[in-house]
Design a protein around this motif. Structure first.
Motif, PDB file in Angstrom:
ATOM      1  N   GLY A 123       0.810  -1.213   0.000  1.00  0.00           N
ATOM      2  CA  GLY A 123       0.000   0.000   0.000  1.00  0.00           C
ATOM      3  C   GLY A 123       0.849   1.272   0.000  1.00  0.00           C
ATOM      4  O   GLY A 123       2.071   1.246  -0.116  1.00  0.00           O
ATOM      5  N   GLU A 124       0.167   2.364   0.116  1.00  0.00           N
ATOM      6  CA  GLU A 124       0.826   3.670   0.113  1.00  0.00           C
ATOM      7  C   GLU A 124       1.293   4.020   1.528  1.00  0.00           C
ATOM      8  O   GLU A 124       0.531   3.890   2.493  1.00  0.00           O
ATOM      9  CB  GLU A 124      -0.131   4.737  -0.406  1.00  0.00           C
ATOM     10  CG  GLU A 124       0.497   6.119  -0.530  1.00  0.00           C
ATOM     11  CD  GLU A 124      -0.478   7.119  -1.119  1.00  0.00           C
ATOM     12  OE1 GLU A 124      -0.571   8.240  -0.578  1.00  0.00           O
ATOM     13  OE2 GLU A 124      -1.136   6.779  -2.131  1.00  0.00           O
ATOM     14  N   THR A 125       2.546   4.463   1.616  1.00  0.00           N
ATOM     15  CA  THR A 125       3.112   4.832   2.925  1.00  0.00           C
ATOM     16  C   THR A 125       3.807   6.196   2.810  1.00  0.00           C
ATOM     17  O   THR A 125       4.111   6.662   1.708  1.00  0.00           O
ATOM     18  CB  THR A 125       4.142   3.800   3.401  1.00  0.00           C
ATOM     19  OG1 THR A 125       5.238   3.762   2.471  1.00  0.00           O
ATOM     20  CG2 THR A 125       3.527   2.416   3.528  1.00  0.00           C
ATOM     21  N   ASP A 126       4.023   6.806   3.950  1.00  0.00           N
ATOM     22  CA  ASP A 126       4.819   8.039   3.994  1.00  0.00           C
ATOM     23  C   ASP A 126       5.870   7.904   5.089  1.00  0.00           C
ATOM     24  O   ASP A 126       5.801   6.996   5.929  1.00  0.00           O
ATOM     25  CB  ASP A 126       3.937   9.263   4.226  1.00  0.00           C
ATOM     26  CG  ASP A 126       3.263   9.227   5.593  1.00  0.00           C
ATOM     27  OD1 ASP A 126       3.267   8.139   6.240  1.00  0.00           O
ATOM     28  OD2 ASP A 126       2.723  10.255   6.030  1.00  0.00           O
ATOM     29  N   ASP A 127       6.849   8.801   5.040  1.00  0.00           N
ATOM     30  CA  ASP A 127       7.942   8.702   6.014  1.00  0.00           C
ATOM     31  C   ASP A 127       8.557  10.085   6.232  1.00  0.00           C
ATOM     32  O   ASP A 127       8.950  10.760   5.275  1.00  0.00           O
ATOM     33  CB  ASP A 127       9.023   7.731   5.505  1.00  0.00           C
ATOM     34  CG  ASP A 127      10.125   7.528   6.532  1.00  0.00           C
ATOM     35  OD1 ASP A 127       9.795   7.220   7.691  1.00  0.00           O
ATOM     36  OD2 ASP A 127      11.305   7.694   6.176  1.00  0.00           O
ATOM     37  N   LEU A 128       8.576  10.493   7.491  1.00  0.00           N
ATOM     38  CA  LEU A 128       9.302  11.696   7.911  1.00  0.00           C
ATOM     39  C   LEU A 128      10.594  11.230   8.557  1.00  0.00           C
ATOM     40  O   LEU A 128      10.570  10.572   9.605  1.00  0.00           O
ATOM     41  CB  LEU A 128       8.462  12.523   8.888  1.00  0.00           C
ATOM     42  CG  LEU A 128       9.132  13.778   9.444  1.00  0.00           C
ATOM     43  CD1 LEU A 128       9.439  14.778   8.321  1.00  0.00           C
ATOM     44  CD2 LEU A 128       8.256  14.435  10.503  1.00  0.00           C
ATOM     45  N   GLN A 129      11.719  11.557   7.922  1.00  0.00           N
ATOM     46  CA  GLN A 129      13.011  10.973   8.328  1.00  0.00           C
ATOM     47  C   GLN A 129      13.995  12.058   8.767  1.00  0.00           C
ATOM     48  O   GLN A 129      14.121  13.089   8.123  1.00  0.00           O
ATOM     49  CB  GLN A 129      13.613  10.192   7.160  1.00  0.00           C
ATOM     50  CG  GLN A 129      14.897   9.451   7.501  1.00  0.00           C
ATOM     51  CD  GLN A 129      15.484   8.769   6.293  1.00  0.00           C
ATOM     52  OE1 GLN A 129      16.305   9.344   5.588  1.00  0.00           O
ATOM     53  NE2 GLN A 129      15.037   7.517   6.046  1.00  0.00           N
ATOM     54  N   PHE A 130      14.660  11.777   9.889  1.00  0.00           N
ATOM     55  CA  PHE A 130      15.774  12.598  10.371  1.00  0.00           C
ATOM     56  C   PHE A 130      16.983  11.689  10.536  1.00  0.00           C
ATOM     57  O   PHE A 130      16.857  10.588  11.100  1.00  0.00           O
ATOM     58  CB  PHE A 130      15.443  13.258  11.711  1.00  0.00           C
ATOM     59  CG  PHE A 130      14.322  14.261  11.639  1.00  0.00           C
ATOM     60  CD1 PHE A 130      14.584  15.587  11.310  1.00  0.00           C
ATOM     61  CD2 PHE A 130      13.009  13.871  11.883  1.00  0.00           C
ATOM     62  CE1 PHE A 130      13.561  16.501  11.242  1.00  0.00           C
ATOM     63  CE2 PHE A 130      11.982  14.788  11.806  1.00  0.00           C
ATOM     64  CZ  PHE A 130      12.255  16.109  11.482  1.00  0.00           C
ATOM     65  N   MET A 131      18.154  12.160  10.047  1.00  0.00           N
ATOM     66  CA  MET A 131      19.365  11.342  10.131  1.00  0.00           C
ATOM     67  C   MET A 131      20.548  12.211  10.537  1.00  0.00           C
ATOM     68  O   MET A 131      20.737  13.302   9.997  1.00  0.00           O
ATOM     69  CB  MET A 131      19.668  10.673   8.797  1.00  0.00           C
ATOM     70  CG  MET A 131      20.931   9.799   8.817  1.00  0.00           C
ATOM     71  SD  MET A 131      21.314   9.060   7.205  1.00  0.00           S
ATOM     72  CE  MET A 131      19.936   7.924   7.031  1.00  0.00           C
ATOM     73  N   LEU A 132      21.315  11.718  11.494  1.00  0.00           N
ATOM     74  CA  LEU A 132      22.550  12.359  11.940  1.00  0.00           C
ATOM     75  C   LEU A 132      23.707  11.474  11.507  1.00  0.00           C
ATOM     76  O   LEU A 132      23.753  10.287  11.845  1.00  0.00           O
ATOM     77  CB  LEU A 132      22.544  12.527  13.459  1.00  0.00           C
ATOM     78  CG  LEU A 132      23.700  13.328  14.071  1.00  0.00           C
ATOM     79  CD1 LEU A 132      23.608  14.785  13.630  1.00  0.00           C
ATOM     80  CD2 LEU A 132      23.662  13.237  15.595  1.00  0.00           C
ATOM     81  N   GLN A 133      24.650  12.053  10.716  1.00  0.00           N
ATOM     82  CA  GLN A 133      25.755  11.273  10.155  1.00  0.00           C
ATOM     83  C   GLN A 133      27.097  11.820  10.630  1.00  0.00           C
ATOM     84  O   GLN A 133      27.292  13.039  10.699  1.00  0.00           O
ATOM     85  CB  GLN A 133      25.719  11.320   8.620  1.00  0.00           C
ATOM     86  CG  GLN A 133      24.538  10.603   8.003  1.00  0.00           C
ATOM     87  CD  GLN A 133      24.557  10.697   6.493  1.00  0.00           C
ATOM     88  OE1 GLN A 133      24.864  11.751   5.941  1.00  0.00           O
ATOM     89  NE2 GLN A 133      24.232   9.594   5.840  1.00  0.00           N
ATOM     90  N   LEU A 134      28.025  10.926  10.915  1.00  0.00           N
ATOM     91  CA  LEU A 134      29.379  11.279  11.332  1.00  0.00           C
ATOM     92  C   LEU A 134      30.350  10.453  10.513  1.00  0.00           C
ATOM     93  O   LEU A 134      30.253   9.216  10.473  1.00  0.00           O
ATOM     94  CB  LEU A 134      29.576  10.997  12.819  1.00  0.00           C
ATOM     95  CG  LEU A 134      30.968  11.306  13.390  1.00  0.00           C
ATOM     96  CD1 LEU A 134      31.208  12.817  13.375  1.00  0.00           C
ATOM     97  CD2 LEU A 134      31.128  10.746  14.799  1.00  0.00           C
ATOM     98  N   THR A 135      31.299  11.143   9.838  1.00  0.00           N
ATOM     99  CA  THR A 135      32.320  10.441   9.059  1.00  0.00           C
ATOM    100  C   THR A 135      33.695  10.986   9.438  1.00  0.00           C
ATOM    101  O   THR A 135      33.845  12.172   9.761  1.00  0.00           O
ATOM    102  CB  THR A 135      32.101  10.635   7.542  1.00  0.00           C
ATOM    103  OG1 THR A 135      32.129  12.027   7.234  1.00  0.00           O
ATOM    104  CG2 THR A 135      30.764  10.047   7.109  1.00  0.00           C
ATOM    105  N   TYR A 136      34.690  10.128   9.387  1.00  0.00           N
ATOM    106  CA  TYR A 136      36.059  10.529   9.721  1.00  0.00           C
ATOM    107  C   TYR A 136      37.019   9.696   8.889  1.00  0.00           C
ATOM    108  O   TYR A 136      36.946   8.460   8.877  1.00  0.00           O
ATOM    109  CB  TYR A 136      36.342  10.317  11.206  1.00  0.00           C
ATOM    110  CG  TYR A 136      37.725  10.755  11.618  1.00  0.00           C
ATOM    111  CD1 TYR A 136      38.062  12.098  11.656  1.00  0.00           C
ATOM    112  CD2 TYR A 136      38.701   9.816  11.946  1.00  0.00           C
ATOM    113  CE1 TYR A 136      39.331  12.513  12.016  1.00  0.00           C
ATOM    114  CE2 TYR A 136      39.975  10.218  12.314  1.00  0.00           C
ATOM    115  CZ  TYR A 136      40.280  11.570  12.341  1.00  0.00           C
ATOM    116  OH  TYR A 136      41.540  11.982  12.696  1.00  0.00           O
ATOM    117  N   ARG A 137      37.902  10.407   8.169  1.00  0.00           N
ATOM    118  CA  ARG A 137      38.883   9.704   7.335  1.00  0.00           C
ATOM    119  C   ARG A 137      40.069   9.291   8.193  1.00  0.00           C
ATOM    120  O   ARG A 137      40.787  10.125   8.741  1.00  0.00           O
ATOM    121  CB  ARG A 137      39.326  10.597   6.184  1.00  0.00           C
ATOM    122  CG  ARG A 137      40.402   9.984   5.315  1.00  0.00           C
ATOM    123  CD  ARG A 137      40.244  10.366   3.874  1.00  0.00           C
ATOM    124  NE  ARG A 137      39.069   9.750   3.274  1.00  0.00           N
ATOM    125  CZ  ARG A 137      38.738   9.867   1.972  1.00  0.00           C
ATOM    126  NH1 ARG A 137      39.501  10.569   1.167  1.00  0.00           N
ATOM    127  NH2 ARG A 137      37.659   9.286   1.506  1.00  0.00           N
TER     128      ARG A 137
END
Length: 464
Positions: A123-137
């Motif tokens: 069926g039809e769905t919706d999504d409110l998304q929050f994402m916190l990203q951390l990267t380090y070389r």
């Protein structure tokens, strides 16, 4: 009572408005007048050599450009060091879909799965998304470290280049300063020549009226008087041009400038002239270090990169049960380029060629500055000898002119002989003035060739 209350309230707001208007007026006045007051630096009516040099180092556009180049290099260091810090970002978005794969993913992320859901048609769905990203070389083949080293070397080179600009600017000021002194002495010599020929003209007219002088002799003196007047005009023009030159290197506009030669000290002559302490040489050595770091940056393309990463995600839905859920992910990622079309090899070759060019440029500079220093030493020796010779020349010419003037009054010499004597005296004075000015300029040039500041050993308290 109500009227009194309104009256008091109106007075209160009126007072606040008046205070605000006063504050705004004061702020506008400060913005317009205060910076201008701080920007204006006192300009002496009469300049000494050290004062002119110090003023030019602060106000000439070349000095200001060099300072801005240093500030730009400092900013480049901050940019290079930023690679050693982790990158933290946040993402947010809202989406709706009826794609079975994405809809089923939304259902799982929001924690609203049930056995009644059709996998093929959730069926039809919706999504409110929050994402916190951390990267380090973690590792990149030393590319970031080489970048920081290159930026540091360029900043040091910029600082030394600023010093080189100041050395050249200081020499330009000294040269313009003593060109004014020479032009002023030349003007005085031309004025003395005019005065001398005027005095001789008075004697000649008196002798002509008495019948003791031929008309041709009188005409010869009149022609010489006109020539002396023309030379005086040219000398005045030359003085005006040299003044404009000094104003230009000082970073000033206008047409009025005067110098105080008596209060300008003699500069010390370097005991052991050597070009190796010149800022240009040291700056090029740091630029070579920057090129070496650039080569290491290019070579880092042969090595893998490793990154650590982590993320935290929150999903919220409104279509199916208003579910919500959160998740996290962390790990390490290693990348290795197996073939890049020889791009890395080309970059390494370019960096290696650039490094070789910088080393060749350093060798070229060393040869040029060695010759320049030797020429400056020889020029200084020549000017010292010229000062001594022209000083004697002036003394002899003055005595010769005095004797010829006396003999002309007595009718013992021709006007042509007197003219030749006066010309020799003027030429001797001009040569002596030029030799003195060139000697002071030669000392300044040798200091510049050795990388020494002009009047560096002359304290500000002595200038006041």
């Amino acid at each position: 009572m109500i009227w009194i209350f309104k009256y008091k309230k109106s007075c209160k707001w009126f007072g606040i408005a008046v205070v605000r208007m006063i504050l705004v007026f004061c702020l506008c006045y400060a913005l317009v007048h205060v910076p201008a007051a701080f920007a204006q630096e006192a300009v002496p009516d009469v300049w000494t050599g050290p004062e002119a040099v110090q003023f030019a180092l602060k106000n000439n556009p070349d000095a200001q450009i060099a300072l801005k180049r240093i500030a730009s290099s400092a900013a480049a260091i901050k940019e290079a060091k930023a690679a050693f810090y982790p990158q933290l970002g946040v993402q947010a978005g809202y989406s709706r879909t009826n794609n079975p794969m994405y809809s089923f993913g939304n259902i799982l992320n929001q924690g609203v799965f049930s056995n009644s859901i059709d996998f093929n048609d959730p069926g039809e769905t919706d999504d409110l998304q929050f994402m916190l990203q951390l990267t380090y070389r973690i590792y990149n083949g030393g590319r970031h470290q080489a970048g920081v080293e290159a930026a540091n070397a360029r900043e040091k080179a910029a600082i030394l280049q600023e010093e080189a600009v100041k050395n050249s600017l200081g020499f330009a000021v000294v040269k313009s300063f003593f060109n004014i002194a020479q032009a002023r002495a030349n003007l005085r010599a031309r004025q003395a020549a005019v005065q001398a020929i005027d005095a001789s003209m008075q004697v000649a007219r008196a002798r002509f009226e008495q019948g003791d002088l031929l008309k041709q002799e009188l005409l010869n003196l009149e022609v010489q008087q006109a020539v002396a007047g023309e030379n005086l005009i040219q000398a005045q023009h030359g003085l005006d041009l040299t003044k404009q030159s000094l104003l230009n290197v000082l970073g000033l506009t206008g047409n009025q400038v005067d110098i105080n030669l008596a209060q300008t000290p003699l500069q010390a002559v370097p005991n052991q002239p050597d070009f190796k302490n010149r800022s240009e040489i040291k700056a090029m050595q740091f630029l070579i270090q920057a090129k070496q770091a650039g080569l290491r940056q290019a070579q880092s393309g042969y090595y893998p990169t490793a990154d650590a990463f982590g993320s935290y995600q929150v999903d919220k839905g409104f279509e199916i049960g208003s579910g919500s859920g959160d998740s996290w992910m962390a790990g390490i990622r290693v990348n290795m380029t197996l073939f890049d079309g020889k791009q890395t090899g080309a970059r390494v070759q370019q960096a290696s060629i650039a490094l070789g060019q910088a080393k060749d440029e350093l060798r070229k500079m060393e040869l040029a500055y060695a010759l320049e220093t030797r020429q400056a030493v020889l020029n200084l020796d020549q000017t010292e000898k010229r000062v001594r010779v022209t000083e004697k020349m002036v003394a002899f010419a003055q005595e010769s002119a005095r004797l010829f003037r006396e003999r002309f009054k007595a009718g013992l010499v021709l006007s042509s002989e007197l003219i030749d004597t006066e010309n020799r005296l003027t030429e001797a004075r001009v040569r002596h003035a030029l030799a003195n000015a060139e000697h002071r300029i030669a000392v300044a040039n040798l200091r510049r060739a050795c990388g020494l500041r002009q009047y560096a050993d002359y304290s500000s308290s002595q200038m006041n």
